[in-house]
Write a protein that holds these residues in place. Structure first.
Motif, mmCIF file in Angstrom:
data_model
loop_
_atom_site.group_PDB
_atom_site.id
_atom_site.type_symbol
_atom_site.label_atom_id
_atom_site.label_comp_id
_atom_site.label_asym_id
_atom_site.label_seq_id
_atom_site.Cartn_x
_atom_site.Cartn_y
_atom_site.Cartn_z
ATOM 1 N N GLY A 99 0.794 -1.218 0.000
ATOM 2 C CA GLY A 99 0.000 0.000 0.000
ATOM 3 C C GLY A 99 0.824 1.264 0.000
ATOM 4 N N HIS A 100 2.159 1.128 0.128
ATOM 5 C CA HIS A 100 3.002 2.294 0.346
ATOM 6 C C HIS A 100 3.968 2.579 -0.802
ATOM 7 C CE1 HIS A 100 1.740 2.439 4.636
ATOM 8 N NE2 HIS A 100 1.523 1.157 4.392
ATOM 9 N N TYR A 101 4.172 1.602 -1.700
ATOM 10 C CA TYR A 101 5.104 1.853 -2.792
ATOM 11 C C TYR A 101 4.648 1.322 -4.149
ATOM 12 C CZ TYR A 101 6.759 -2.968 -3.278
ATOM 13 O OH TYR A 101 6.841 -4.310 -3.536
ATOM 14 N N SER A 102 3.648 0.415 -4.168
ATOM 15 C CA SER A 102 3.317 -0.263 -5.424
ATOM 16 C C SER A 102 2.757 0.678 -6.484
ATOM 17 C CB SER A 102 2.330 -1.412 -5.172
ATOM 18 O OG SER A 102 1.091 -0.925 -4.683
ATOM 19 N N GLY A 103 2.270 1.852 -6.086
ATOM 20 C CA GLY A 103 1.792 2.819 -7.069
ATOM 21 C C GLY A 103 2.878 3.333 -7.988
ATOM 22 N N LEU A 104 4.146 3.104 -7.629
ATOM 23 C CA LEU A 104 5.240 3.509 -8.514
ATOM 24 C C LEU A 104 5.111 2.891 -9.896
ATOM 25 C CD1 LEU A 104 8.381 3.250 -6.152
ATOM 26 C CD2 LEU A 104 7.178 5.332 -6.856
ATOM 27 N N MET A 105 4.431 1.727 -9.976
ATOM 28 C CA MET A 105 4.320 1.054 -11.273
ATOM 29 C C MET A 105 3.615 1.920 -12.316
ATOM 30 S SD MET A 105 1.519 -1.882 -10.341
ATOM 31 C CE MET A 105 0.157 -1.542 -9.243
ATOM 32 N N TYR A 106 2.753 2.821 -11.871
ATOM 33 C CA TYR A 106 2.028 3.658 -12.818
ATOM 34 C C TYR A 106 2.893 4.779 -13.382
ATOM 35 C CZ TYR A 106 -2.068 1.144 -11.263
ATOM 36 O OH TYR A 106 -2.960 0.142 -10.979
ATOM 37 N N LEU A 107 4.118 4.918 -12.865
ATOM 38 C CA LEU A 107 5.053 5.888 -13.427
ATOM 39 C C LEU A 107 5.864 5.278 -14.557
ATOM 40 C CD1 LEU A 107 6.414 7.495 -10.117
ATOM 41 C CD2 LEU A 107 4.508 8.265 -11.538
ATOM 42 N N GLY A 108 5.743 3.952 -14.768
ATOM 43 C CA GLY A 108 6.529 3.238 -15.767
ATOM 44 C C GLY A 108 5.966 3.356 -17.170
ATOM 45 N N ARG A 109 6.681 2.744 -18.127
ATOM 46 C CA ARG A 109 6.308 2.916 -19.531
ATOM 47 C C ARG A 109 5.017 2.195 -19.901
ATOM 48 N NH1 ARG A 109 11.317 -0.162 -22.585
ATOM 49 N NH2 ARG A 109 10.984 -2.271 -21.777
ATOM 50 N N GLU A 110 4.575 1.220 -19.052
ATOM 51 C CA GLU A 110 3.279 0.599 -19.320
ATOM 52 C C GLU A 110 2.133 1.564 -19.049
ATOM 53 O OE1 GLU A 110 5.923 -2.681 -17.442
ATOM 54 O OE2 GLU A 110 5.559 -0.521 -17.199
ATOM 55 N N ALA A 111 2.415 2.616 -18.302
ATOM 56 C CA ALA A 111 1.385 3.605 -17.967
ATOM 57 C C ALA A 111 1.817 4.977 -18.465
ATOM 58 C CB ALA A 111 1.126 3.603 -16.463
ATOM 59 N N MET A 112 2.232 5.900 -17.573
ATOM 60 C CA MET A 112 2.461 7.281 -18.004
ATOM 61 C C MET A 112 3.888 7.564 -18.458
ATOM 62 S SD MET A 112 2.239 9.419 -14.407
ATOM 63 C CE MET A 112 2.204 10.952 -15.330
ATOM 64 N N ASN A 113 4.821 6.626 -18.243
ATOM 65 C CA ASN A 113 6.203 6.819 -18.691
ATOM 66 C C ASN A 113 6.759 8.153 -18.196
ATOM 67 O OD1 ASN A 113 8.520 5.835 -20.000
ATOM 68 N ND2 ASN A 113 8.087 7.041 -21.834
ATOM 69 N N ALA A 114 6.703 8.326 -16.904
ATOM 70 C CA ALA A 114 7.141 9.584 -16.285
ATOM 71 C C ALA A 114 8.647 9.761 -16.440
ATOM 72 C CB ALA A 114 6.752 9.587 -14.808
ATOM 73 N N GLY A 115 9.087 10.980 -16.224
ATOM 74 C CA GLY A 115 10.504 11.282 -16.359
ATOM 75 C C GLY A 115 11.116 11.790 -15.069
ATOM 76 N N ASN A 116 12.032 10.991 -14.495
ATOM 77 C CA ASN A 116 12.866 11.403 -13.361
ATOM 78 C C ASN A 116 12.088 11.982 -12.179
ATOM 79 O OD1 ASN A 116 15.577 10.771 -14.333
ATOM 80 N ND2 ASN A 116 15.189 12.345 -15.894
ATOM 81 N N VAL A 117 11.021 11.305 -11.787
ATOM 82 C CA VAL A 117 10.303 11.723 -10.587
ATOM 83 C C VAL A 117 11.167 11.389 -9.377
ATOM 84 C CG1 VAL A 117 8.243 11.424 -9.177
ATOM 85 C CG2 VAL A 117 8.065 11.353 -11.677
ATOM 86 N N ALA A 118 11.443 12.374 -8.550
ATOM 87 C CA ALA A 118 12.278 12.155 -7.370
ATOM 88 C C ALA A 118 11.538 11.289 -6.363
ATOM 89 C CB ALA A 118 12.657 13.496 -6.741
ATOM 90 N N VAL A 119 12.180 10.208 -5.919
ATOM 91 C CA VAL A 119 11.602 9.297 -4.937
ATOM 92 C C VAL A 119 12.578 9.187 -3.772
ATOM 93 C CG1 VAL A 119 10.834 6.935 -4.484
ATOM 94 C CG2 VAL A 119 10.311 8.012 -6.691
ATOM 95 N N TYR A 120 12.127 9.612 -2.597
ATOM 96 C CA TYR A 120 12.972 9.697 -1.408
ATOM 97 C C TYR A 120 12.774 8.466 -0.529
ATOM 98 C CZ TYR A 120 13.441 14.625 -2.728
ATOM 99 O OH TYR A 120 13.690 15.796 -3.406
ATOM 100 N N THR A 121 13.882 7.788 -0.182
ATOM 101 C CA THR A 121 13.790 6.560 0.600
ATOM 102 C C THR A 121 14.971 6.431 1.563
ATOM 103 O OG1 THR A 121 15.130 5.102 -0.792
ATOM 104 C CG2 THR A 121 12.858 5.434 -1.475
#
Length: 321
Positions: free
Chosen positions: A124-146
């Motif tokens: 519930g806390h990280y799996s939404g990252l998949m929608y930033l990939g090329r199968e979805a929106m193909n985002a560019g360099n979204v900063a992810v802090y961990t």
């Protein structure tokens, strides 16, 4: 005739009655441009509501008539001073939550936030990252802090490693208790808390604005396992959104609670019972399991929480920092 006159008078009185004043402190609202605010974009535990495989009354109607406010845990941060927005957690509901964040940040035309802070590697806390990939929106360099183990997990395990390799996300390291300045008006401090750390450590955050601080701990095993006193942590902030996954053990009678430890809301209220009213007023329970009666505002448990001086986090709630 007298009845009609009475009805017309009642309608006129009701229509003219001024609306109740809504404050940004504990109420749903809209973030204001020129200010810094935290917006509640989701309040549920990882499995959501309705919950997969659930046959209980709490889910039956929701499968037929979904509630659009039932979203998995996430906070938005809008910095109207510096025209930036951020997400805390990348939940499975991230697509809707990014749109919701845009509504609170009209100064930005970007489809993605300026950064995403992750607490840990539970779905519930990280799996939404998949929608930033090329199968979805193909985002560019979204900063992810961990924190470090979470960073390593994303770098070395597919499909998350593909997001790094294709520059959909850009990992930004955090360190325990090291403050990071996101904008001139906004900083975050990550710290480790005890939880089921199968793939990564678990973080909490202190979100600091120009005048106030907010504590965010959606997941922890039990308060007494943390090396820091939760009451001491509360004393240093203005607001606290903390683990309220289960109200008590009674609501989940088909699972071994030792496998999914959390501080029950009933336990937390007992622990905080000695605190003065102004300290209790800081506390907002969040991250509710689908079985949690706190999700029902008419339940005796919800009324007990409020009567004892605490708050139940609400979707679209806005708090200015």
């Amino acid at each position: 005739m007298k009845l009609i006159t009475a009805i017309l008078f009642l309608l006129t009185f009701t229509a003219c009655k001024p609306p109740s004043k809504i404050t940004n402190t504990h109420s749903p609202g809209k973030a204001t441009e020129g200010k810094l605010a935290v917006v509640v974009l989701g309040t549920l535990q990882d499995g959501g509501s309705p919950h997969a495989g659930c046959k209980k009354d709490c889910c039956r109607e929701l499968f037929l008539n979904p509630n659009p406010q039932r979203k998995v845990i996430s906070l938005g941060i809008t910095d109207g001073i510096n025209k930036k927005s951020f997400l805390v957690e990348a939940s499975p509901d991230i697509s809707a939550q990014m749109k919701q964040l845009q509504q609170h940040a009209p100064f930005s035309s970007k489809e993605t936030p300026d950064g995403i802070m992750l607490t840990h590697a539970h779905i519930g806390h990280y799996s939404g990252l998949m929608y930033l990939g090329r199968e979805a929106m193909n985002a560019g360099n979204v900063a992810v802090y961990t924190l470090p183990r979470m960073k390593q997990f994303l770098e070395t395990n597919g499909p998350w490693s593909q997001l790094v390799r294709l520059n959909n996300i850009q990992l930004q390291p955090l360190s325990h208790m090291q403050e990071i300045q996101l904008t001139p008006a906004l900083s975050i401090t990550a710290f480790a808390v005890p939880h089921r750390d199968e793939f990564s450590e678990t973080a909490g955050f202190i979100i600091k604005g120009p005048s106030k601080k907010l504590l965010f701990i959606p997941d922890i095993d039990k308060w007494e396992k943390w090396e820091t006193s939760i009451t001491s942590a509360l004393a240093k902030v203005d607001y606290a959104f903390i683990d309220g996954t289960f109200y008590d053990a009674e609501e989940v009678n088909n699972r071994n609670m030792a496998e999914i430890p959390h501080p029950f809301i009933a336990e937390s209220m007992q622990l905080f019972n000695h605190l003065p009213a102004y300290e209790k007023n800081k506390i907002h329970f969040i991250h509710f399991n689908h079985t949690n009666p706190a999700l029902n505002s008419n339940s005796p448990q919800s009324k007990t929480i409020l009567r004892n001086g605490y708050h139940i986090a609400q979707f679209n709630q806005v708090i200015e920092l």
